[in-house]
Design a protein around this motif. Sequence first.
Motif, PDB file in Angstrom:
ATOM      1  N   CYS A 214       0.848  -1.193   0.000  1.00  0.00           N
ATOM      2  CA  CYS A 214       0.000   0.000   0.000  1.00  0.00           C
ATOM      3  C   CYS A 214       0.880   1.238   0.000  1.00  0.00           C
ATOM      4  O   CYS A 214       1.527   1.526   0.990  1.00  0.00           O
ATOM      5  N   GLN A 215       0.940   1.948  -1.098  1.00  0.00           N
ATOM      6  CA  GLN A 215       1.852   3.074  -1.266  1.00  0.00           C
ATOM      7  C   GLN A 215       1.100   4.395  -1.313  1.00  0.00           C
ATOM      8  O   GLN A 215       1.507   5.318  -2.000  1.00  0.00           O
ATOM      9  N   GLN A 216      -0.017   4.514  -0.596  1.00  0.00           N
ATOM     10  CA  GLN A 216      -0.848   5.702  -0.673  1.00  0.00           C
ATOM     11  C   GLN A 216      -0.450   6.731   0.379  1.00  0.00           C
ATOM     12  O   GLN A 216       0.160   6.404   1.403  1.00  0.00           O
ATOM     13  N   GLN A 217      -0.828   7.987   0.118  1.00  0.00           N
ATOM     14  CA  GLN A 217      -0.484   9.103   0.985  1.00  0.00           C
ATOM     15  C   GLN A 217      -1.718   9.564   1.764  1.00  0.00           C
ATOM     16  O   GLN A 217      -2.816   9.612   1.223  1.00  0.00           O
ATOM     17  N   VAL A 218      -1.513   9.894   3.042  1.00  0.00           N
ATOM     18  CA  VAL A 218      -2.587  10.385   3.901  1.00  0.00           C
ATOM     19  C   VAL A 218      -2.383  11.881   4.117  1.00  0.00           C
ATOM     20  O   VAL A 218      -1.296  12.318   4.490  1.00  0.00           O
ATOM     21  N   SER A 219      -3.444  12.659   3.880  1.00  0.00           N
ATOM     22  CA  SER A 219      -3.357  14.115   4.019  1.00  0.00           C
ATOM     23  C   SER A 219      -4.466  14.616   4.929  1.00  0.00           C
ATOM     24  O   SER A 219      -5.538  14.013   5.023  1.00  0.00           O
TER      25      SER A 219
END
Length: 237
Positions: free
Chosen positions: A7-12
């Motif tokens: 899982c290579q997603q970014q949290v903002s």
Amino acid sequence: MKLFSFCQQQVSWIRKRDLHVLSSGRVVFATDQRFGVIHSDEKSENWTLQIKFAQLRDSGIYECQVNTVPKISMAYQLNVVNSEAVIQGPEYVKAGSTINLTCTVNLADTQGLLFWYHNSEILSYEDQGSVHIYTKEDPSGMTISQLTIQDAQLSDSGNYTCWPTSAVRKSVTVNVVLQGEQPAAMQTGVATILQTTNLSCFVSAACAVAASSWQSFILSAAVDAGLLSAWPQMNRR
């Protein structure tokens, strides 16, 4: 930001009123140094937006976003309110009688962080002669502190302040009078003490914002002492 090996997603975190991107991953873009992001380690599902010394103007909607396709987000309505102390007691007492002042604070877990002052002198919680202080939390979550001064003397007249370190203080003036004297007017004063709040966003191994079976009824924000509140809602777009 690597959440999990697959899982290579970014949290903002986004502030909705001005669409300001406060953070992306561990990087904070807010120029206001009160804002920060807490993420313990790469495998943690908890992304926390921290606002130190929260102010009334910080109220509003904050959104945690994960840049999946489609994008997943969770919105929090944050309400920052002042917690205030309220003092009940006589405006004047006769010499030789007992002064009873009760301070109530709509804030839990204040015991040990609530102080009484007589004029500019702090009063000790340890029983000293005629002065006694007892502080407790009632079942409703209110903090109640009772100040008792037995055998009141003229020197006990003056300003009494109930000062919680995490709420608005309150002061009253008590006059010890001899027989036949008239009561003095009550005086009050306030000062603002501000709080810190954390909003926590949980990201699952599938890069989705976590929610229980109750979803929008679950309070995922960590709030300080009941002063700050946030309600999450799950959105996909």
